[in-house]
Design a protein around this motif. Structure first.
Motif, PDB file in Angstrom:
ATOM      1  N   THR A  50       1.434  18.181  55.249  1.00  0.00           N
ATOM      2  CA  THR A  50       2.124  17.937  53.988  1.00  0.00           C
ATOM      3  C   THR A  50       1.073  17.805  52.893  1.00  0.00           C
ATOM      4  OG1 THR A  50       3.880  16.771  55.133  1.00  0.00           O
ATOM      5  CG2 THR A  50       3.681  16.383  52.762  1.00  0.00           C
ATOM      6  N   ALA A  51       1.260  18.543  51.810  1.00  0.00           N
ATOM      7  CA  ALA A  51       0.292  18.477  50.707  1.00  0.00           C
ATOM      8  C   ALA A  51       0.890  17.710  49.545  1.00  0.00           C
ATOM      9  CB  ALA A  51      -0.097  19.884  50.270  1.00  0.00           C
ATOM     10  N   PHE A  52       0.068  16.876  48.903  1.00  0.00           N
ATOM     11  CA  PHE A  52       0.461  16.226  47.650  1.00  0.00           C
ATOM     12  C   PHE A  52      -0.312  16.902  46.530  1.00  0.00           C
ATOM     13  CE2 PHE A  52       1.054  11.782  49.815  1.00  0.00           C
ATOM     14  CZ  PHE A  52       2.163  12.276  50.494  1.00  0.00           C
ATOM     15  N   ILE A  53       0.419  17.458  45.558  1.00  0.00           N
ATOM     16  CA  ILE A  53      -0.265  18.065  44.419  1.00  0.00           C
ATOM     17  C   ILE A  53       0.195  17.399  43.133  1.00  0.00           C
ATOM     18  CG2 ILE A  53      -0.582  20.292  45.566  1.00  0.00           C
ATOM     19  CD1 ILE A  53       1.738  21.351  43.791  1.00  0.00           C
ATOM     20  N   GLY A  54      -0.552  17.668  42.079  1.00  0.00           N
ATOM     21  CA  GLY A  54      -0.202  17.114  40.772  1.00  0.00           C
ATOM     22  C   GLY A  54      -1.468  16.938  39.961  1.00  0.00           C
ATOM     23  N   PRO A  55      -1.305  16.769  38.637  1.00  0.00           N
ATOM     24  CA  PRO A  55      -2.480  16.613  37.781  1.00  0.00           C
ATOM     25  C   PRO A  55      -3.239  15.321  38.092  1.00  0.00           C
ATOM     26  CG  PRO A  55      -0.441  16.596  36.488  1.00  0.00           C
ATOM     27  CD  PRO A  55      -0.045  16.700  37.899  1.00  0.00           C
ATOM     28  N   SER A  56      -4.467  15.210  37.594  1.00  0.00           N
ATOM     29  CA  SER A  56      -5.256  13.990  37.782  1.00  0.00           C
ATOM     30  C   SER A  56      -4.487  12.786  37.273  1.00  0.00           C
ATOM     31  CB  SER A  56      -6.570  14.086  37.005  1.00  0.00           C
ATOM     32  OG  SER A  56      -7.312  15.155  37.490  1.00  0.00           O
ATOM     33  N   GLY A  57      -4.595  11.691  37.990  1.00  0.00           N
ATOM     34  CA  GLY A  57      -3.980  10.454  37.538  1.00  0.00           C
ATOM     35  C   GLY A  57      -2.491  10.400  37.796  1.00  0.00           C
ATOM     36  N   CYS A  58      -1.959  11.312  38.638  1.00  0.00           N
ATOM     37  CA  CYS A  58      -0.525  11.310  38.857  1.00  0.00           C
ATOM     38  C   CYS A  58      -0.137  10.425  40.029  1.00  0.00           C
ATOM     39  CB  CYS A  58      -0.018  12.725  39.099  1.00  0.00           C
ATOM     40  SG  CYS A  58      -0.561  13.366  40.685  1.00  0.00           S
ATOM     41  N   GLY A  59      -1.100   9.728  40.605  1.00  0.00           N
ATOM     42  CA  GLY A  59      -0.748   8.752  41.630  1.00  0.00           C
ATOM     43  C   GLY A  59      -0.707   9.298  43.051  1.00  0.00           C
ATOM     44  N   LYS A  60      -1.091  10.575  43.228  1.00  0.00           N
ATOM     45  CA  LYS A  60      -0.976  11.134  44.582  1.00  0.00           C
ATOM     46  C   LYS A  60      -1.954  10.475  45.549  1.00  0.00           C
ATOM     47  CE  LYS A  60      -3.549  15.296  43.120  1.00  0.00           C
ATOM     48  NZ  LYS A  60      -4.154  14.689  41.915  1.00  0.00           N
ATOM     49  N   SER A  61      -3.182  10.197  45.069  1.00  0.00           N
ATOM     50  CA  SER A  61      -4.138   9.493  45.938  1.00  0.00           C
ATOM     51  C   SER A  61      -3.695   8.062  46.197  1.00  0.00           C
ATOM     52  CB  SER A  61      -5.530   9.471  45.307  1.00  0.00           C
ATOM     53  OG  SER A  61      -6.107  10.746  45.383  1.00  0.00           O
ATOM     54  N   THR A  62      -3.162   7.425  45.154  1.00  0.00           N
ATOM     55  CA  THR A  62      -2.668   6.063  45.318  1.00  0.00           C
ATOM     56  C   THR A  62      -1.591   6.018  46.389  1.00  0.00           C
ATOM     57  OG1 THR A  62      -3.126   5.614  43.008  1.00  0.00           O
ATOM     58  CG2 THR A  62      -1.583   4.130  44.107  1.00  0.00           C
TER      59      THR A  62
END
Lengths: 274, 328
Positions: A50-62
């Motif tokens: 499963t991949a999480f994508i999105g612009p920087s700061g969009c909370g995906k790493s969080t």
């Protein structure tokens, strides 16, 4: 909506084991008073990528770091809602985050081998958990390095410092180190953004090999990578600074990239922002 | 191709400079029109830079000159004792009784090493533990309380430590164990506290310089805090910790004032930890006011030995750091 869900479930049945490893329900995440993520509901398919994508700061790493409670290490963070691993609430009373992290391993953006030998790096986890016998450790070290596609390059230099390897090799060493504790889930936080292209290829090949036995979640900035390696893709977006980020769309990867249902997803993947 | 064009451009430049009048008169070719000549360094800037450079050089020179002068002075004053007594009898002689002509400093060397070792055994773990607490365990509030306290320990004059030892610690030890309370035990306790700030501060720096990613890696593998500290962080900071301990050793062996006040100052190897003893440093303080002739020369000889011990410590730190860089 229910049709969509039904088709999604059908799709899911065709990859992985057909059931969800993680079920996340109405998750909100806070740094002190700042609500960083809100209302995340998602299922993460077992034995799939499963991949999480999105612009920087969009909370995906969080969000990724919620899944093994790494955020617990940051003072002032707080979670609301539920995260179930194999049906069990990971924030439940008495759940030991240390045991959770044994089952849910993590790879970081910057390769972070310990300043010790290659062998000791890989043997670190098994030793933590009480394994002392040299012959068993030897076996695990070899097996883990083989699974991480690194064995051929390092089999004669196991005593050398892990930090003497190239960046890409270091990242595969970190993968071997995690595999040595036999996790069910591997969380990868932009694992390829600090390594050379040849190594990226190797890590991507590795993910395809590993997903038979392991559930993989990868955060990536690289949409081509998400499209190449993942079975499912989740798109996160923080629409206004200071507001919490949302999960905008979660789909089979092929569907998300070819026919996104949400206008914002389409704008992002076609490069209109981010 | 582009490179070729640039090269021709460079070749043309000197010719233009050779004839300034025509260069000034002729309009520049259009492709150069946007470029501006690089400003020449002004004389003022040049002088200021040169002056600053020499100022810093002077500062460094003063430090080096200070060390060199002390070394030369002590060396000249102390050297004759090696000729007089013989270097082996000086270092290896078992009796220090200068008024009777016995100049053997072996007991003093052993006493200094005993004092240092005991202080290290007690103070080293205390200091490393404090550093681990500050770097890895303490809440920000606890850290804000403990760190200044540790730094304050470093700021207390050694005579105050000695005074504290003399009037508070010594009677307690005398009560508990008998004797007068002058001896190794009292010195160890005082020195152990005195070396804590040196070792703790440097160890904390070493721990703080371990990359955060390494902590995360360890925790993410299911290591507990204790396992992370013990198996990863302390080994990773090993070189820095060894350096810190060697500096602490230097502090302990060089300490004079606090030791002289609680050591009792008898020039023998003490039979036990409650008996008075004299060290390399305290003998100088005790004897210098009245010593003359060979006795005085011998005290300078002791200073040479202390100097050599310091040099060995500094050299050890350099060697270990270089070794650490190669391995790390």
């Amino acid at each position: 909506m229910s049709e969509r869900l039904a088709s999604l479930l059908q799709d899911q049945a065709s990859v992985g084991s057909g059931r969800d490893k993680f079920e996340v329900k109405k998750l909100d995440f806070f740094y002190d008073k700042f609500n960083a993520l809100t209302d995340i509901t998602v299922g993460i398919a077992e034995h799939a990528v499963t991949a999480f994508i999105g612009p920087s700061g969009c909370g995906k790493s969080t969000f990724l770091r919620c899944l093994n409670r790494m955020n617990d290490l940051i003072p002032g963070t707080r979670v609301e809602g539920q995260i179930l691993l194999d049906g069990q609430e990971i924030h439940g009373p008495g759940v030991d985050p240390v045991d959770l992290r044994r089952r849910v391993g993590m790879i970081f953006q910057q390769p972070n081998p310990f300043p010790m030998s290659i062998y000791d790096n890989v043997a670190y986890g098994p030793r933590l958990h009480g394994m002392r016998k040299k012959s068993e450790l030897d076996g695990i070290v070899e097996e883990s390095l083989k699974r991480a596609n690194l064995w051929k390059e390092v089999k004669d230099i196991l005593g050398r410092g892990g930090l003497t390897l190239s960046g890409g090799q270091q990242q595969r060493l970190c993968i071997a180190r995690v595999l040595a504790v036999e996790p069910d889930v591997l969380l990868m936080d932009e694992p390829c953004s600090a390594i050379d292209p040849t190594s990226v290829q190797k890590v991507e090949d590795l993910m395809a090999e590993l997903k038979d036995r392991i559930t993989i979640v990868i955060v990536t900035h690289n949409m081509q990578q998400a499209a190449r390696v993942s079975d499912f893709t989740a798109f996160f977006l923080q629409e206004m600074a200071g507001e919490p980020a949302h999960l905008i769309e979660f789909e089979r990867t092929a569907a998300l990239f070819t026919s996104p249902k949400d206008k914002r997803t389409e704008d992002y993947i076609t490069g209109r922002f981010g | 191709m582009a490179n070729d064009a640039d090269l021709t451009g460079h070749d043309a430049a000197p010719e233009m400079c050779a004839d300034p009048s025509s260069a000034a008169a002729a309009p520049q070719p259009p492709k150069h029109s946007a470029r501006r000549a690089l400003t020449k360094i002004t004389r003022g800037t040049y002088l200021k830079e040169a002056a600053l450079k020499n100022l810093f050089l002077l500062c460094a020179f003063v430090a080096v000159a200070g060390v060199a002068l002390i070394f030369i002075f002590v060396g000249i004053k102390g050297w004759p004792i090696f000729g007089k007594v013989g270097i082996f009898d000086f270092l290896g002689g078992a009796t220090w009784f200068p008024t009777k002509g016995h100049f053997g400093i072996l007991p003093l060397i052993i006493n200094s090493l005993l004092a240092m070792t005991g202080a290290l055994v007690l103070g080293g773990p205390l200091a490393v533990g404090t550093a681990v607490f500050l770097s890895e365990v303490a809440s920000p509030r606890a850290r804000a309380l403990v760190r200044p306290a540790v730094e304050l320990l470093a700021g207390i004059p050694s005579v105050v430590y000695g005074f504290f030892g003399l009037v508070l610690l010594r009677p307690i030890i005398a009560d508990l164990f008998g004797g007068l309370g002058f001896g190794l035990l009292t010195v160890w306790l005082i020195l152990a506290v005195m070396i804590v700030p040196t070792i703790a501060t440097l160890t904390e720096d070493a721990l703080n310089s371990v990359p955060e990613g390494i902590r995360e890696a360890s925790y993410s593998m299911g290591a507990t805090k204790w396992q992370t500290i013990w198996r990863v962080l302390l080994p990773a900071a090993k070189i820095g910790i060894i350096d810190a301990i060697i500096l602490g050793m230097g502090r302990a062996i060089g300490e004079t004032m606090a030791v002289v006040m609680v050591a009792g100052n008898a020039s023998v190897i003490p039979a036990d930890v409650l008996k008075p003893f004299l060290t390399l440093t305290t003998v100088i303080v005790m004897d210098m006011p009245y010593a003359s002739g060979d006795h005085r020369t011998a005290l300078f000889g002791v200073a040479i030995i202390l100097f050599v011990i310091s040099m060995i410590f500094v050299a050890a730190i350099r060697v270990i750091s270089r070794f650490g860089k190669r391995v790390g």
